[in-house]
Design a protein around this motif. Sequence first.
Motif, PDB file in Angstrom:
ATOM      1  N   GLY A   1       5.443  -2.716  -7.185  1.00 34.78           N
ATOM      2  CA  GLY A   1       6.319  -2.003  -6.677  1.00 34.78           C
ATOM      3  C   GLY A   1       5.808  -0.589  -6.234  1.00 34.78           C
ATOM      4  O   GLY A   1       4.854  -0.527  -5.717  1.00 34.78           O
ATOM      5  N   GLN A   2       6.874   0.333  -6.905  1.00 38.31           N
ATOM      6  CA  GLN A   2       6.458   1.739  -6.217  1.00 38.31           C
ATOM      7  C   GLN A   2       6.177   2.463  -7.381  1.00 38.31           C
ATOM      8  O   GLN A   2       6.041   3.808  -7.195  1.00 38.31           O
ATOM      9  N   THR A   3       5.822   1.929  -8.823  1.00 39.86           N
ATOM     10  CA  THR A   3       5.354   2.845  -9.863  1.00 39.86           C
ATOM     11  C   THR A   3       4.451   3.627  -9.830  1.00 39.86           C
ATOM     12  O   THR A   3       4.552   4.681  -9.892  1.00 39.86           O
ATOM     13  N   PHE A   4       3.298   3.035  -9.376  1.00 41.10           N
ATOM     14  CA  PHE A   4       2.113   3.846  -9.184  1.00 41.10           C
ATOM     15  C   PHE A   4       2.280   5.006  -7.955  1.00 41.10           C
ATOM     16  O   PHE A   4       1.702   5.973  -7.948  1.00 41.10           O
ATOM     17  N   ALA A   5       2.779   4.533  -6.917  1.00 40.73           N
ATOM     18  CA  ALA A   5       3.043   5.090  -5.910  1.00 40.73           C
ATOM     19  C   ALA A   5       3.742   6.551  -6.063  1.00 40.73           C
ATOM     20  O   ALA A   5       3.417   7.584  -5.657  1.00 40.73           O
TER      21      ALA A   5
END
Length: 467
Positions: free
Chosen positions: A225-229
């Motif tokens: 998903g966008q967690t690390f982003a």
Amino acid sequence: MVENFDEWFHDILEQADITDSRYPIKGMAVWRPYGFQIRKHSMNIIKKLLDKDHDEVLFPLLVPETELAKEGIHVKGFEDEVYWVTKGGKNDLNEHLALRPTSETAIYPMYSLWIRTHIDLPIKMYQIVNTFRYETKHTRPLIRVREITTFKEAHTAHATKEESDEQIQDFIEMYKEFFDDLGIPYLISKRPEWDKFPGSDYTMAFDVIMPNGKTLQIGTIHNLGQTFAKTFDITFEDKDGEHKYVYQTCAGVSDRVIASVIGIHGDDKGLRLPPKVSPKQVTIIPILFKKGKEEVLAKCGEIKETLENAGLRVSIDDRDIRPGKKFNDWELKGTPIKLELGPRDLQNNITIAMRRDEEEKIEIPLDESLANNIIELLDESSKSLSAQALAFQEEHVKFATDLDEVAELVESGNVVKFLWCGDEEVGHEIEEKTGYDVLGIQEEVSEGKCIASGKDAKYTALIAKTY
Ligand code: A5A
Ligand code: MG
């Protein structure tokens, strides 16, 4: 072998010169030459698949503590397993450095620098490196190691969620192709929430059933998903001029792939290697007598050359030992085809072929059809290994309708399919009552009741005894 698979596996690694576990650090072993070849040919298959649309890169082994600690859920998942470098010579390091347990926190700070606009996307990279995990569960060579020597990790970033979901499908297809080449059947499932990769939205996993009925997770694909982003500030300027976070995925396989090749195809006599990864595909065994020795050896050399010119990996075992011992050795080492050539065969202009996957002896004429005949035999042997492995898997996946039945079937070496409502508490209850692990969910269903809660079932799920 089935009765005592773990012992068989341990012995075969030593006897067939795959690895040596006597290295004086627990969970770390040496790849010996024969094992290294199997590893090399296996990695070449996955590299070739990845090279179609991924770039190969190489990141440092060490990760600064500050980076590793940034993604809270991720670090929590790995904190008990991290090895630390705290000194440089006699000096204490101001910043401790982690030996990567996996490379998200090494790679993503760089992605943040590299990705500027939508033109930079998608980004798809991979590396094959060693990673370190201070595993506390019982370590086993290739299966649960503390230095994962053969960690293939791919990391992608995309502009949209849809593209990241497509990437997950692409990885699934890629892994299918990879495992098909190795003749390894697999069960694909979506891991339950409590067993997904730390920091991911969801995890898709490939599991194989080893001969003792325990499953081994041999590959995982994660939608991040966008967690690390968000944690590493990986953004891009979209076509509309807006700055957005990327969507990411990653996928990994390890030494376990080699473990499954060995475990799934092996038999009481030793390894049975799929031709694609066998160090030698054909081993020629000369039957030598004092008389006619030179002629037989010369013909063996000719056969080797003919087959090598056709692209095959061939060796001649001309060691000064009994032929019977050579046959046993190559059975143990799993070479797909043995060719026997003695003075009488030479006279008759034939060689005797023996496939490792079956006992039968086949006469092959020593004429211009030789290479094609051998290639055909290799192909058949590869297919028969796959078919045998698939038949084993099919026999060992059973459907159950109550928890006692689940426990009995798993205990007797099966993976069990059942209907599940999907609720997390119910999942934990199923694991507690049976003593086994829910691997994950497979299909959505619209009929039937959950095996434990009696509520409407949402999925078929798998449960097994796991490594
Ligand atoms: N970055 C992602 C890809 C990742 O690290 N995923 S993972 O944690 O699931 O590991 C990828 C694969 O490595 C797993 O599917 C499993 O097959 C293998 N693996 C994990 N721990 C291992 C260990 N201690 N020894 C051998 N293989 C291991
Ligand atoms: Mg782990």
